[in-house]
Structure formats: structure tokens, C-alpha cells
Design a protein around this motif. Structure first.
Motif, short mmCIF file in Angstrom:
data_model
loop_
_atom_site.label_atom_id
_atom_site.label_comp_id
_atom_site.label_asym_id
_atom_site.label_seq_id
_atom_site.Cartn_x
_atom_site.Cartn_y
_atom_site.Cartn_z
N LEU A 15 0.83 -1.20 0.00
CA LEU A 15 0.00 0.00 0.00
C LEU A 15 0.87 1.25 0.00
O LEU A 15 0.62 2.19 -0.77
CB LEU A 15 -0.94 0.01 1.20
N GLU A 16 1.88 1.28 0.83
CA GLU A 16 2.77 2.44 0.87
C GLU A 16 3.50 2.64 -0.45
O GLU A 16 3.69 3.77 -0.90
CB GLU A 16 3.76 2.30 2.03
N GLU A 17 3.87 1.55 -1.10
CA GLU A 17 4.53 1.65 -2.41
C GLU A 17 3.57 2.22 -3.46
O GLU A 17 3.93 3.10 -4.23
CB GLU A 17 5.04 0.28 -2.85
N VAL A 18 2.34 1.75 -3.46
CA VAL A 18 1.34 2.26 -4.40
C VAL A 18 1.07 3.74 -4.12
O VAL A 18 0.94 4.55 -5.06
CB VAL A 18 0.03 1.44 -4.33
N GLN A 19 1.03 4.13 -2.86
CA GLN A 19 0.79 5.52 -2.49
C GLN A 19 1.88 6.46 -3.01
O GLN A 19 1.63 7.64 -3.20
CB GLN A 19 0.65 5.67 -0.97
N ARG A 20 3.07 5.95 -3.27
CA ARG A 20 4.13 6.77 -3.84
C ARG A 20 3.76 7.23 -5.26
O ARG A 20 4.21 8.27 -5.70
CB ARG A 20 5.44 5.98 -3.90
N TYR A 21 2.95 6.43 -5.95
CA TYR A 21 2.59 6.73 -7.34
C TYR A 21 1.19 7.33 -7.47
O TYR A 21 0.98 8.22 -8.28
CB TYR A 21 2.66 5.45 -8.18
N VAL A 22 0.27 6.82 -6.70
CA VAL A 22 -1.13 7.27 -6.78
C VAL A 22 -1.65 7.39 -5.36
O VAL A 22 -1.80 6.38 -4.68
CB VAL A 22 -1.99 6.26 -7.56
N CYS A 26 -8.64 7.17 -7.59
CA CYS A 26 -9.12 5.83 -7.94
C CYS A 26 -8.13 5.19 -8.90
O CYS A 26 -7.60 5.86 -9.79
CB CYS A 26 -10.49 5.91 -8.61
N LEU A 27 -7.89 3.94 -8.71
CA LEU A 27 -6.94 3.21 -9.53
C LEU A 27 -7.60 1.92 -10.00
O LEU A 27 -8.11 1.15 -9.19
CB LEU A 27 -5.68 2.88 -8.71
N TYR A 28 -7.64 1.72 -11.32
CA TYR A 28 -8.20 0.50 -11.88
C TYR A 28 -7.07 -0.51 -12.07
O TYR A 28 -6.05 -0.21 -12.65
CB TYR A 28 -8.88 0.78 -13.23
N ILE A 29 -7.28 -1.71 -11.56
CA ILE A 29 -6.30 -2.78 -11.73
C ILE A 29 -6.93 -3.82 -12.65
O ILE A 29 -7.87 -4.51 -12.25
CB ILE A 29 -5.89 -3.40 -10.38
N PRO A 30 -6.45 -3.92 -13.89
CA PRO A 30 -7.07 -4.85 -14.84
C PRO A 30 -6.80 -6.30 -14.50
O PRO A 30 -5.84 -6.62 -13.79
CB PRO A 30 -6.40 -4.48 -16.17
N GLN A 31 -7.67 -7.16 -15.01
CA GLN A 31 -7.47 -8.60 -14.83
C GLN A 31 -6.28 -9.05 -15.66
O GLN A 31 -5.91 -8.43 -16.65
CB GLN A 31 -8.69 -9.36 -15.34
N LYS A 32 -5.71 -10.17 -15.25
CA LYS A 32 -4.66 -10.79 -16.04
C LYS A 32 -5.31 -11.31 -17.32
O LYS A 32 -6.48 -11.71 -17.32
CB LYS A 32 -4.03 -11.97 -15.29
#
Length: 89
Positions: A15-22, A26-32
Motif C-alpha cells: 500500500l505504501e509503495e502504491v501511495q508513492r505513485y497514486v 481511484c486506480l483500476y487494476i485490470p485482470q490478467k
């Protein structure tokens, strides 16, 4: 699609790593790619449309006019023509 709070599903360090970027957005994470399903795979819609189109083509073969089919199925004349053309192949 439902939203989930990242702090409820991600480990703290991730979570902290993601917070560095966004952060705070809202962030969409697509399916594989291998997990994706084709359209209509989860419902009966694909089968219903296939059955409807088959019925349209049968009626057309029996002599029902395209304009009548458009009125009956609440579709445009162009849509009926497309369905007939696809079935003729």
C-alpha cells in the motif's frame, strides 16, 4: 464492478509503495489476460441473442419482410439486414 479500500486488501508495505505513485485517487487494476472471460460468458445474454437471431433468420426465410422483422423485434432495418447477412454465411 465494486470498489475496495486498498488498506483493506493490500499488505501495508505494498500500500505504501502504491501511495508513492497514486495517492487519494481511484486506480483500476485490470485482470490478467489469462483470467479474462469473453463477453456474455457470465450470463445467458449471448445464448438469448443467438436464439433471437436464429428466429429472425427463420422468419426471413419464410418470407417475412425485413421491415416487419424490425418492428417485431424492436431493431433497426440495418440490424435485421446484418443478422440475415451473418446467418447466410
Amino acid at each position: 464492478m465494486s470498489y475496495k479500500n486498498a488498506k483493506d486488501v493490500l499488505p501495508r508495505d505494498l500500500l505504501e509503495e502504491v501511495q508513492r505513485y497514486v495517492c487519494g485517487e481511484c486506480l483500476y487494476i485490470p485482470q490478467k489476460e489469462e483470467d479474462k472471460r469473453s463477453w456474455g460468458a457470465m450470463t445467458a445474454t449471448k445464448k438469448l441473442l443467438r436464439d433471437r437471431n436464429q428466429a429472425i433468420f427463420r422468419e426471413y426465410q419464410k418470407g417475412v419482410r425485413v421491415s416487419e422483422l424490425a418492428d417485431k423485434y424492436f431493431l433497426s432495418v440495418k440490424s435485421i439486414q446484418r443478422i440475415i447477412h451473418e446467418r447466410k454465411k
